[in-house]
Design an enzyme around this catalytic site. Structure first.
Site: not given
Lengths: 146, 146
Positions: A39, A50, A52, A77, A79, A82, A142
């Site tokens: 991130n 982010h 990912e 996990s 978002c 992503c 975020d």
């Protein structure tokens, strides 16, 4: 923690050391890391990088066939953004460090046929718990929450 | 074409002039453009900077309350990744230049309560039709299709 989740976790740690949000990720194609990242909201003033997304960005451009044989590793996990990127590129499997501190759009991913493996890794959980306790406002920014 | 879609369209045209994929976007908060951008796949070798993502990135960091009073303008129907970003930030309305040449995750956006206004603007359609005809492989790469 296997080799690839360890790479994602190292990215998350690096993010924390930079003063950022400790979430890391790695895109793995047939056992080879194509890209890893973390991130960058704080470091680059980024609204889209982010963990990912940073891993996907660092992996560079690929044809659809590459993504469709890849696994995305992420410490947390994914978002909705992503998750959408995972769906765009047809990534068939996501290995998730934990979903205790935040649960993203897992239901949508499963509904669209993405395989999810959730590790509930104690190190990933501890990293996010400490961060959220220390910086709740940054965390809420975020994930788009007031 | 209103002032804000014109900004998105100008971004798309700029992308084309740079040799890129002609999709542009603008994030508008209470009548003021916070950020505008265009697809940067070719220009930056980017897998994540679709037009909408580039506009969000150029708008910089904002609290959730700002996004929740904003409208995203985009020349083309948002793909799953960009739809996910819209959902992450709780952007309540998206004005779409056209969805004739590509239809993104409009059903998901509507299902989650996002208002969509689809203009079917002839200039937006013509821009994408010409691009897809000229560069089908690049276009397929951008939307994760073989």
């Amino acid at each position: 923690m296997d080799h690839f989740m360890k790479a994602a976790y190292e990215e998350a740690r690096r993010g924390l050391e930079e003063g950022g949000i400790p979430i890391g990720s790695a895109l793995v194609h047939r056992g080879v890391i194509l890209g890893r990242g973390h991130n960058r909201r704080v470091q680059l003033g980024s609204a889209v990088l982010h963990g990912e997304m940073d891993a996907l960005e660092n992996a560079g451009r690929h044809e659809a066939s590459v993504y469709r044989e890849s696994v995305l590793y992420t410490t947390l996990s994914p978002c909705p953004m992503c998750s959408g990127a995972i769906l765009l590129y047809g990534i068939p499997k996501v290995v998730i460090g934990e979903n205790r501190t935040f649960q993203g759009d897992e239901a949508l991913l499963r509904q669209r046929g993405v395989e999810l493996e959730i590790l509930q890794d104690p190190q990933c959980i501890a990293l996010m718990e400490a961060f959220i306790a220390a910086s709740p406002e940054l965390w809420h920014e975020d994930i788009g929450q007031v």
